[in-house]
Structures are given as C-alpha cells and as structure tokens.
Design an enzyme around this catalytic site. Structure first.
Site, PDB file in Angstrom:
ATOM      1  N   CYS A 201       0.844  -1.192   0.000  1.00 40.71           N
ATOM      2  CA  CYS A 201       0.000   0.000   0.000  1.00 40.71           C
ATOM      3  C   CYS A 201       0.882   1.245   0.000  1.00 40.71           C
ATOM      4  O   CYS A 201       2.051   1.194   0.341  1.00 40.71           O
ATOM      5  CB  CYS A 201      -0.868   0.033   1.244  1.00 40.71           C
TER       6      CYS A 201
ATOM      7  N   ARG B 206       2.846   0.377  -6.277  1.00 40.37           N
ATOM      8  CA  ARG B 206       3.081  -0.450  -5.096  1.00 40.37           C
ATOM      9  C   ARG B 206       1.861  -1.283  -4.720  1.00 40.37           C
ATOM     10  O   ARG B 206       1.978  -2.301  -4.039  1.00 40.37           O
ATOM     11  CB  ARG B 206       3.432   0.435  -3.906  1.00 40.37           C
TER      12      ARG B 206
ATOM     13  N   TRP C 238      -3.566  -2.288  -1.154  1.00 37.87           N
ATOM     14  CA  TRP C 238      -3.348  -3.634  -1.698  1.00 37.87           C
ATOM     15  C   TRP C 238      -3.890  -4.564  -0.623  1.00 37.87           C
ATOM     16  O   TRP C 238      -3.294  -4.704   0.447  1.00 37.87           O
ATOM     17  CB  TRP C 238      -1.853  -3.857  -1.928  1.00 37.87           C
TER      18      TRP C 238
ATOM     19  N   ASN D 216      -0.360   1.283   6.465  1.00 35.17           N
ATOM     20  CA  ASN D 216       0.280   0.203   5.700  1.00 35.17           C
ATOM     21  C   ASN D 216       0.742  -0.848   6.697  1.00 35.17           C
ATOM     22  O   ASN D 216       1.213  -0.495   7.771  1.00 35.17           O
ATOM     23  CB  ASN D 216       1.536   0.707   4.981  1.00 35.17           C
ATOM     24  N   GLY D 217       0.695  -2.106   6.299  1.00 33.59           N
ATOM     25  CA  GLY D 217       1.169  -3.165   7.198  1.00 33.59           C
ATOM     26  C   GLY D 217       0.021  -4.027   7.669  1.00 33.59           C
ATOM     27  O   GLY D 217      -1.083  -3.974   7.113  1.00 33.59           O
TER      28      GLY D 217
ATOM     29  N   GLU E  24      14.969 -16.464 -13.652  1.00 31.53           N
ATOM     30  CA  GLU E  24      14.558 -15.062 -13.772  1.00 31.53           C
ATOM     31  C   GLU E  24      13.672 -14.864 -15.009  1.00 31.53           C
ATOM     32  O   GLU E  24      12.662 -14.152 -14.961  1.00 31.53           O
ATOM     33  CB  GLU E  24      15.808 -14.165 -13.807  1.00 31.53           C
TER      34      GLU E  24
ATOM     35  N   LYS F 202       9.815 -13.558 -14.909  1.00 32.86           N
ATOM     36  CA  LYS F 202       9.332 -12.396 -15.674  1.00 32.86           C
ATOM     37  C   LYS F 202       8.109 -12.779 -16.490  1.00 32.86           C
ATOM     38  O   LYS F 202       7.117 -12.074 -16.503  1.00 32.86           O
ATOM     39  CB  LYS F 202      10.402 -11.861 -16.643  1.00 32.86           C
TER      40      LYS F 202
ATOM     41  N   GLU G 289       4.972 -13.426 -14.283  1.00 33.73           N
ATOM     42  CA  GLU G 289       4.379 -12.299 -13.555  1.00 33.73           C
ATOM     43  C   GLU G 289       3.712 -11.273 -14.457  1.00 33.73           C
ATOM     44  O   GLU G 289       2.731 -10.658 -14.044  1.00 33.73           O
ATOM     45  CB  GLU G 289       5.358 -11.654 -12.568  1.00 33.73           C
TER      46      GLU G 289
ATOM     47  N   HIS H  97      14.658 -36.060 -15.532  1.00 31.92           N
ATOM     48  CA  HIS H  97      14.188 -36.598 -14.246  1.00 31.92           C
ATOM     49  C   HIS H  97      12.721 -36.270 -13.999  1.00 31.92           C
ATOM     50  O   HIS H  97      12.258 -36.357 -12.862  1.00 31.92           O
ATOM     51  CB  HIS H  97      15.072 -36.065 -13.108  1.00 31.92           C
TER      52      HIS H  97
ATOM     53  N   LYS I 181       4.880  -3.789  -5.900  1.00 30.81           N
ATOM     54  CA  LYS I 181       6.301  -3.573  -6.120  1.00 30.81           C
ATOM     55  C   LYS I 181       7.131  -3.867  -4.883  1.00 30.81           C
ATOM     56  O   LYS I 181       8.136  -4.555  -4.935  1.00 30.81           O
ATOM     57  CB  LYS I 181       6.515  -2.120  -6.565  1.00 30.81           C
TER      58      LYS I 181
HETATM   59  C1  AGP Z   1      10.315  -9.464  -9.493  1.00 29.77           C
HETATM   60  O1  AGP Z   1      10.050  -8.986 -10.752  1.00 29.77           O
HETATM   61  C2  AGP Z   1       9.464  -9.017  -8.400  1.00 29.77           C
HETATM   62  N1  AGP Z   1       9.113  -7.673  -8.435  1.00 29.77           N
HETATM   63  C3  AGP Z   1       9.820  -9.580  -7.023  1.00 29.77           C
HETATM   64  O2  AGP Z   1      10.168 -10.906  -7.156  1.00 29.77           O
HETATM   65  C4  AGP Z   1      10.906  -8.838  -6.209  1.00 29.77           C
HETATM   66  O3  AGP Z   1      12.167  -9.064  -6.768  1.00 29.77           O
HETATM   67  C5  AGP Z   1      10.847  -9.337  -4.760  1.00 29.77           C
HETATM   68  O4  AGP Z   1       9.611  -9.003  -4.215  1.00 29.77           O
HETATM   69  C6  AGP Z   1      11.953  -8.781  -3.896  1.00 29.77           C
HETATM   70  O5  AGP Z   1      11.912  -7.398  -3.827  1.00 29.77           O
HETATM   71  P1  AGP Z   1      13.151  -6.563  -3.341  1.00 29.77           P
HETATM   72  O6  AGP Z   1      14.256  -6.758  -4.302  1.00 29.77           O
HETATM   73  O7  AGP Z   1      12.653  -5.150  -3.290  1.00 29.77           O
HETATM   74  O8  AGP Z   1      13.525  -7.066  -1.974  1.00 29.77           O
END
Ligand code: AGP
Length: 609
Positions: free
Chosen positions: A2, A27, A75, A99-100, A482, A486, A489, A505, A604
């Site tokens: 949030c 975010r 969020w 937030n939290g 990675e 990508k 997501e 395997h 984010k």
């Molecule tokens: C990846 O594209 C994501 N946004 C996510 O996996 C991100 O890397 C993860 O949440 C860790 O975030 P940070 O690097 O801010 O700790």
C-alpha cells in the site's frame, strides 16, 4: 505494497495527495482514498475502487478542499478490495491511513466492540481508528493518543492520522513499514516512499523503527520508541522526478529495460580504478572485514534471490563457500552460521518484509558483519546493515524487476572480486580481466537491445500458450529462473525454470508442441551438455527458442529458433542473457494485453509478510 501520502499546507492539498498516490500506484492498487480537512474543521473523505484515476475523476464531481490531508492506495490483506474497506478509515473525528498488518486486530476488535465501537469494514486498520478515538478521550494530545495506541498494537504499521478538531497537523507512527517525512517551505509532508513527494520536495527524514512524529506546516517533532525527542538526519534526495515519468516509452518496464546500459554505468561509476574494484566503495572498513571473510550467506526474495543464486556460483568458483536462501525460509529455521560469515541481503527496495526480518534475526545469530546490496538510499536495509552498496539503478517503477536485477548482478560481481582479492583467491591479472569485462557491459547490453524486433517476432509464438519451460545450466540456471519469473508475472503464462540436466528426471514428460522451451546458451564449458539437453526436447517434438553465443554454432531449423547474441565472457553472460528474456516477456505481455507495469495481484515493494 500500500502507499501513503499526507500533507499539511496553507494551500489546498488534494492535488499534492493525488499526484503522490499516482506515483505510489505501482506499489498496490486495488482501491484508493483520501481525507482532507479545511480550516473550519470540516473533513471530506472520498474512496474509490480501482486505480487512482477513479478517485481523481470522483474528486471532479465531489471536490474536497483543505490544507491538511491523508491519502492511501490499498493492496488488500484483510478484507476484499472494496470501497468499504478502502482507507482512510474513520472513527468520529479521527481519520487513519495504514500500511502493514495489525496481527492482534481480532483481540482489539472484540475489546473495542465491548466499548461500544461499531465496525463498518473488514480491515485490521479500523481498529487503529477506533483505538485512537478511544485513547484521545483521556490523552492530552493527538500525539499522546497515538503513543498509547501503538503501545497496544502488534504487527507492522506505518500509519498517519488526522483529527478534524485539530486541523493543522498530522501524527504518524512507524514500526515495520517505512515512512518518510518531506520538508517543504511553509508546508510539510509524509509518505511511505520519497517518490511520492518528489514533485514537492527533495528534503527527507526517514523515520526509524518505533518513531512517532507530529508534523505541522512549520515543524516536525520526532520521538523515539521511549517517547524521547530525537533528531533524524535530513537528507537531500538526488532522485530526479522525471525518473518517475514514462517519457516516450509505452510502459515503465520497457523504459527500465532500455535504461540498463546507463544504470550499469552508474553502478560502476567511481567504483573501478584502472584495474581494480575499489574495495572502499563497500564501506570505509570493508577491506578489514573482507580479509577476514571465510564464508558468505546471501538472503533475498524473488528476482533478488535469483541474483543471489548467480552470485553463489561466482563466490564458490573463487573458492569462497557461499549459501543462498529465500528470506521467508531463512527467517523461520535455525541456520548454521559458519565462522567469519558475512551476511549479504539483496533487495531492490530495501523494505521487503521477509528480507528485513531475516537481516534483523541474523544480527543475533553470530554473523561477523552484514552488507546490503540495495537500490533505495535511506531504506531500512541500508540503515540497518553494517555496510551498504547502492546499485544506483534509479527509480524502478515497473513491478517486474529489470534494471534492478542487472545492476544487482553488476554489484555482486564487484563484491565477489573485492572479497576474492582481499583473500588472495584471485590474481591481479584475473581482477584486471573482470574489471575490463565489467566496463564492456553497457555496450554489450546495448547490442542486445538492438535485437528487440527479432525478439518481438518470437513473442507471437508464446501468446496463445499456457505453459513454458526455461532451461539453463550453471550460472545460467538462475537466469532461466529469472526469465520464467518475468514471463509468469507479467503475461500470466505458467513458466517453470529447470537446470537443463534435470529435464530427464521428470519435466521431459511435459514436452509437446504446445510447450515452448526457452534456452540460454552462452559459450561456456557446459555448452555441449546443454546441446544434448536441447536434443532431448527436439526429439520429443518440443519447440526450442534459443538465445546463443555465435561460437556455439547453433542454427535454426525444424523445431528450433535461434537468436545469436554478441560474444560474451562466462562471468558477464548471466547479465547480458537476462535482457532478451526481459524483452520476450514484455512483448508476450503486450500481445496478451495484460497490465505490464502493474500485473494483477502483485505489488512492487512487499512490505508485509
Ligand atoms: C520481481 O520482478 C518481483 N518484483 C519480485 O520478485 C521482487 O524481486 C521481490 O519481491 C523482492 O523485492 P526486493 O528486491 O525489493 O527485496
């Protein structure tokens, strides 16, 4: 997750709040709201489901005006996304954004119901509003009511509160969820991220764990956990607010992919001497600490974890024992800490709840020192680690991490080199070679970016698929991870990464013409083995998409499409080969019409557990 923005000013603050929310939208974004109080103590509140744009449109119809206000993008954690659950939450004259997660919200809710409070939302936040309202009855000030309230809260919070009867100030509290105070001229602000406030100020104070503060137009008074007045450093941000604009690009993600040559240049700038990595760039006492290091523990989440997986290979290639672990696992098990072990957290945001918790726990577990590789100056991890190495990628707005990842790898390559040199595990000649390879990186990445059109053509083949595999070996296995992360997501296509030797395997059973298989194939000692793995796929009717070094002499044919990248060294290959996978995911998402910068269900900065 949030986002929070607050402002106290003489002018109307609604436009400041809306602009701030837009900058935080990446975010978390299922709903948004604001509450504004005017000089007469009239409070207007407006909340809307969906994007900040919906709230902005609603403001045209139902304007709220006044010089003191708080705003929030939500969020959802407790309670579905809905207008009823959107912040600010109100109790009498009090309005709250948060937030939290308040972990003891159920107990508090029952107590407050017993006192006659009626709950109108399903959120944990509403207990804060009622608690403050209750405490305000006996407290001498709103600040004291907040102090009494936070003493009863368990969990994580960054919270900002206004009281309609006292229109000229905000009170704020931070514990486990970041908050920054922005200093203006004759007006002050708060936010969960400095990005929200860049249009109005570049002067910031980060609140520390347990801090509460009172913010008026002319003053900012901060108190620590024990209620003692404290000074927090006033920092000038060098972030350009243009950094948070898309410019000519259609999406932030595309902009950030294309920014990688410059971002890597910034990561390297001033940290390489002629033939060396400048060890002091990790901290004034880094040389002394690094020369004692006997082992490394890397901790991170998501993309940052994938960077850690690459670095583990690099460290162990140099004869330095290294383990890498996902933060959410590390924090809940008893980890063995070898002698003279350096703890390294990797994080774009520096606020990821699990990584931060792991860092805090690890401090009690006997690590010799801690270092964070991070992109956000002043973030919690930067402040709480013994050493910090900033990746300097600039603001990364797209939820899918791109330039943060390649700059993390660049930083980690420098870290490996520095530690190996301090321990005589690397010759001067080898260091000179790595330094020269690092310098060539921006240029190599520019070359890959020129292949965008060819990659766009490949993307057509993926858009109607539901599953995909990504294969790599050695340091390229985390790059396959990675690439898969990508794709899943932002395009919502199920993507799995496998160390190519693992195919036989189990996953080979999945191969058919509907399962595209992406392979990263630089020219390294594992190439021949990888070619055999590709044959295993081809023989079963699989369609291969290979990013390769021309020296691998792989040619396109039945069931194989090949894009040759420039020749690149073993150590730089993971960084360079990441870029075509980012472009592929971007193009697939574009064809599928998904929300590239703000993919569904994701945020984010993951500041809750
Ligand atoms: C990846 O594209 C994501 N946004 C996510 O996996 C991100 O890397 C993860 O949440 C860790 O975030 P940070 O690097 O801010 O700790």
């Amino acid at each position: 997750m949030c986002g929070i923005v607050g402002a106290v000013a003489q002018r109307d603050v609604a436009p400041i709040l809306i602009e701030g929310l837009k900058r935080l939208e990446y975010r978390g974004y299922d709903s948004a709201g604001l509450a504004v109080i005017d000089k007469e103590g009239v409070m207007g509140r407006l909340r809307r489901m969906g994007k900040v744009r919906e709230l902005e449109d609603a403001l045209q119809v139902e304007p709220v005006q006044g010089g003191t206000g708080i705003a929030h993008t939500r969020w959802a954690t407790h309670g579905e996304p809905s207008e009823r659950n959107a912040h600010p939450h109100v109790s009498g004259d009090i309005a709250v954004v948060h937030n939290g997660i308040i972990e003891n919200h159920e107990v508090l809710r029952e107590q407050l119901k017993g006192l006659g409070y009626v709950f109108v939302s399903d959120t944990d936040t509403e207990v804060i509003a009622h608690l403050i309202h209750h405490e305000r009855k006996s407290a001498a000030s709103l600040l004291e009511a907040l102090q009494k309230t936070v003493a009863q809260l368990e969990g994580a919070y960054g919270t900002v509160i206004v009281d309609r009867r006292e229109p000229d100030h905000l009170v704020v509290a931070r514990s486990g969820s970041p908050l920054v105070v922005g200093h203006g001229i004759g007006e002050n602000y708060v936010a969960s991220d400095q990005l929200a406030l860049l249009p109005v100020t570049h002067r910031f104070q980060y609140l520390e764990e347990g801090d509460v503060a009172e913010v008026t137009r002319e003053s900012v008074d901060i108190y620590d956990l024990h209620g003692n007045p404290v000074e927090r450093e006033l920092l000038d941000s060098d972030l350009d607010h243009e950094a948070t604009e898309k410019g000519p690009y259609r999406h932030f993600m595309l902009k950030e992919i294309f920014e990688q040559p410059d971002a890597i240049n910034s990561t390297l700038e001033g940290r390489l001497t002629d033939n060396h990595v400048a060890i002091e760039s990790f901290g004034h006492n880094a040389r002394e600490i690094f020369s004692k290091v006997k082992a490394i523990q890397l901790i991170a989440c998501g993309t940052s974890y994938n960077a850690g997986m690459v670095a583990r290979n690099w460290f162990e290639d140099m004869g330095i024992p290294c383990r890498v672990e996902i933060a959410s696992e590390f924090r809940y098990r008893k980890a063995f800490v070898p002698e003279n072990c350096l703890l390294v957290t990797i994080s774009q945001s520096g606020e990821t709840a699990d990584t931060l918790a792991a860092l805090r726990l690890a401090k009690e577990q006997g690590f010799m020192s801690s270092l964070t590789v991070c992109n956000v100056p002043g973030s919690s991890m930067v402040r709480e680690s013994d050493m910090a190495f900033m990746t300097r990628a600039g603001a990364e707005i797209g939820v899918a991490s791109t330039k943060a990842f390649t700059t993390q790898l660049t930083a980690l390559a420098m870290l490996v080199t520095a530690i190996a040199r301090c321990n005589n595990k690397m010759t001067e000649k080898e260091e000179t070679q790595i330094v020269s390879e690092l310098r060539s990186l921006p240029h190599l990445i520019k070359d890959v970016l020129q292949q965008k059109d060819a990659i766009t053509e490949l993307a057509e083949d993926f858009s109607d698929k539901h599953h995909s595999l990504f294969l790599g070996r050695g340091t390229m296995y985390p790059i396959a991870m990675e690439g898969a992360l990508k794709l899943k997501e932002i395009s919502y296509i199920h993507a799995e990464a496998y160390a190519a030797g693992e195919l036989k395997h189990g996953p080979l059973a999945l191969i058919d013409s509907e399962m595209p298989v992406v392979v990263v194939a630089p020219n390294n000692e594992l190439l021949e083995k990888l070619k055999s793995n590709m044959e295993e796929v081809r023989a079963r009717g699989g369609q291969l998409y290979v990013f390769a070094d021309p020296r691998a002499r792989l040619s396109a044919g039945e069931g194989v499409k090949v894009i040759n990248l420039a020749e690149v060294s073993d150590m730089m290959a993971p960084i360079v080969y990441t870029v075509p996978l980012q472009l592929l995911s971007y193009d697939v998402a574009l064809i599928k019409g998904t929300d590239v910068d703000q993919p569904r269900n994701l945020a984010k900065s993951v500041t809750v557990e």
